[in-house]
Design an enzyme around this catalytic site. Sequence first.
Site, mmCIF file in Angstrom:
data_model
loop_
_atom_site.group_PDB
_atom_site.id
_atom_site.type_symbol
_atom_site.label_atom_id
_atom_site.label_comp_id
_atom_site.label_asym_id
_atom_site.label_seq_id
_atom_site.Cartn_x
_atom_site.Cartn_y
_atom_site.Cartn_z
ATOM 1 N N ASP A 1 -8.324 -2.756 -1.841
ATOM 2 C CA ASP A 1 -7.879 -2.044 -3.042
ATOM 3 C C ASP A 1 -8.807 -2.415 -4.207
ATOM 4 O O ASP A 1 -9.613 -3.338 -4.094
ATOM 5 C CB ASP A 1 -6.436 -2.480 -3.330
ATOM 6 N N GLU B 1 -13.329 0.059 -6.807
ATOM 7 C CA GLU B 1 -14.217 1.056 -7.463
ATOM 8 C C GLU B 1 -15.397 0.385 -8.162
ATOM 9 O O GLU B 1 -16.448 1.016 -8.197
ATOM 10 C CB GLU B 1 -13.402 1.889 -8.463
ATOM 11 N N ASP C 1 -3.011 6.013 -6.197
ATOM 12 C CA ASP C 1 -1.701 6.029 -6.856
ATOM 13 C C ASP C 1 -1.228 7.441 -7.170
ATOM 14 O O ASP C 1 -1.467 7.957 -8.260
ATOM 15 C CB ASP C 1 -1.768 5.202 -8.143
HETATM 16 O O1 MIG Z 1 -3.280 -1.529 -10.203
HETATM 17 O O2 MIG Z 1 -1.905 -3.984 -5.385
HETATM 18 O O3 MIG Z 1 -3.415 1.786 -5.417
HETATM 19 O O4 MIG Z 1 -1.460 0.913 -3.631
HETATM 20 O O5 MIG Z 1 0.133 -1.250 -4.453
HETATM 21 C C1 MIG Z 1 -2.431 -1.544 -9.103
HETATM 22 C C2 MIG Z 1 -1.041 -3.256 -6.181
HETATM 23 C C3 MIG Z 1 -3.080 -2.246 -7.932
HETATM 24 C C4 MIG Z 1 -3.159 -0.195 -6.702
HETATM 25 C C5 MIG Z 1 -3.023 0.440 -5.360
HETATM 26 C C6 MIG Z 1 -1.599 0.316 -4.901
HETATM 27 C C7 MIG Z 1 -1.218 -1.143 -4.846
HETATM 28 C C8 MIG Z 1 -1.395 -1.787 -6.231
HETATM 29 N N1 MIG Z 1 -2.782 -1.607 -6.675
#
Ligand code: MIG
Length: 813
Positions: free
Chosen positions: A398, A401, A489
């Site tokens: 996650d 980017e 999200d």
């Molecule tokens: O800014 O790890 O898209 O699936 O649950 C949020 C917490 C950070 C974004 C991901 C989401 C995940 C969440 N992450």
Amino acid sequence: MVEPNFRDLGPLRGFRPAQNGAVALELAGGRAELSVAPDGALRIRCNPGNTLSTDPLPGIGRAPWPCAKMRSRERDGGVSLIFACQDATPQVDIDADPFRVRLLGRRGATRAELFDFASASGSGMRVAVATTASERFYGFGEKHGGLNKRGSVLEMRNTDPELRRRRDPLYVSIPFFLAQDGFHADAQARGVLLESAAPSRFDVAASKDDRVVLETRAEHLDLAIFPGPHPADVLRRFTARVGRNPLPPLWALGHHQSRWSYASEDEVRKVAREIRRRGIPTDVIHLDIDYMHGFRVFTWDPKRFPDPKGLLRDLALDGFRVVTIVDPGVKFDADYGVYNEGRAFGHFCTRDDERLYTLRVWPREAALPDFNCEEVRSWWGEQHRKLLDAGVSGIWNDMNEPAGWSRDVRLGRVIFPYRGQNTQAMQQASLEDPSRKVRHEMVRNVYGYQECRATREFLEEAYPERRHFLLSRAGFTGIQRYAALWTGDNKSRWSDLRESLPMLLNLSVSGVPFCGADIGGFAFSATPELYARWIQIGSLYPFARTHSMWLGRRQEPWRFGKRVEDIARTSLERRMHLLPYFYRVFREAEFTGAPVWRPLAYEFPEDPECAEIQDQVLLGPNLLLAPVLEKGARKRTVYLPPGVWFDWESDARYAGPRHLVVEAPLEKLPIFVRGGSILPTQSPVRHAKEVPKESLRVEVFPGLDAATELVEDDGETTAYRHGVVATTELRMRARAGGRLRVEIGARKGTHRVPERVVPVIIRGAVWPETVMLDASPIACGEGPSTWSYRNGRLCVRYLDDGGAHSIEIEPAP
Ligand code: MIG
């Protein structure tokens, strides 16, 4: 993007063969290199100045382009290059002034025309691709909006958008499109790829309707054209260059259950227990950021997860796999080994002045590994050993980017970030020469890609016998080699459910077959009806995961009452029932690059009705899904393309093309099956490791002759790559002298399949006069070598001992 000042690269001055088999072109204001691969795909690279820049592709793990042999012929105002390809001799006509490049196909038809090559000194390149008024554009990676992107301007810069205003661009950049023109038999599809790790922009016939304008921020332009004629040909050629999705382990094709977060061992055990107690098919549980110790990657919270090994072992006994989240940000903390090591070795991204660059994320300040360096990738990969040793089966990347924010408010364990990260000051190793630094911005779009590459390369080296599962939020062209994608999200809104179809379809034709959206929606809370409709179609996403955010309601399938729980169970049972079919389609993705989810336009390029359909999808070549996507709707209109179609549940038969209104009470997902198909299925299981009562059911939908190949293997190792598979040819002759004939070939290969009884189910059948198995009539009954008939389904059971068998039915349905 700021509008840069573009200057034409000028006319062609000369050309000569280059060393690597390509053709070097000298332009008045720049240099170019052109090549055609033996499969007919064209690549052209160019930049201003006197030397062509180094090819950056090896820096992201791509093989150099192979080059077909070429001969040239002068012609009026330019030159023709003729290439010797596998099955054709494509020709590239170059006009000298103004400089234009035309790829010609059979009978001299133009496949692609490139013009208006221009550079904005130091800040970008531009080129235009000619289009007609009728061409449609699909792909472009992960995008909002409709299926056909004609008329839009799309940005490619990996971005974690604000939740409230989720708009272009999103997390993934795949600067590729599939274009389809015309509806006649020799209608042409083609693919265009801009190879650029820097931000780019596509003006898809928005400003001028005769061209698509491609702009990149890089100083080097790299463009490829993948000819058709069929969309499948385009995808085959495109993925041959950028990579394909390796066959996932079977368990990864099951249902994944996630939440931000299952934050303690007790909570995880409880969820697992409920899933099994309620008989909801599920293979995987995801652990979000709270399993870590203070958000330090590769650690476990000692209080809440005191014994990860024990926990994961118990879950495994119950048929669960566990996937853990891994963010790229390494906590800035002098007492943390990963940080200290990374710092000592100089593995992190820096500022212009060589100082460490830090980003505000969950662990407060974090350092970002520079995955463009090989040593950093292997160091990072190695960290995963700790997780795998504890029994973790897959990795979820996650925030890659990468995403961070300028500041945040922390109330105990609750963190509210303010968005507005700015990574402009960050530096990274260049792709051409890792000892040189470039602005992060110029390589930003491969940040997450390179992270996933590091992870997969480690996993494949350390555990070569296993198939691996990786999930990523950010991505770039070719990400499918390393990871599956989910679309980040989304929200628990009907519009997000609807949008998931075109979004996943476009991602699919961008080369990423293993993709899904969070079922139920991530932010806010689904209503029972929304969740029911979402799990119906979401259970047939290529990647099926239920997820939700801590602020919203829990979205395990039983949180919405008994009725919705039953709908979720039925939906997930259907996925498990279809698992052998899914598996076959995923194999196709690995070997041919065909997507798992397909737009109707991909399978029916000659049908104008299909061009804009975005509320129906094809799962593989044979299943047409027509989900209900509107609140309160209990019926919907379905379009059936040309051919024979069966209602999956009632076996009602329709002749397409036609529109149809179907009843769809809350319990129903309308599904149609192509007449003339043979679907391998199995009896439903609660997880992929459970042995099904019937490991193979052959479901036959008459209408046309059909042939397919069933390939079975162990479902989890890489032995299939060394040929340890069992292959069975399945054939149907719809009308062999008034009879329907099904032929099962002798099983070939070294994977062992235990003896079993296989039911062959003929859908839409009438009560038979004669049923023959291996040329002898058989009787009505229940055991092997008998047949039975119920509600239009004729079931013939044969003892599968690996030999060839045939079934004949009279009269033919
Ligand atoms: O800014 O790890 O898209 O699936 O649950 C949020 C917490 C950070 C974004 C991901 C989401 C995940 C969440 N992450």
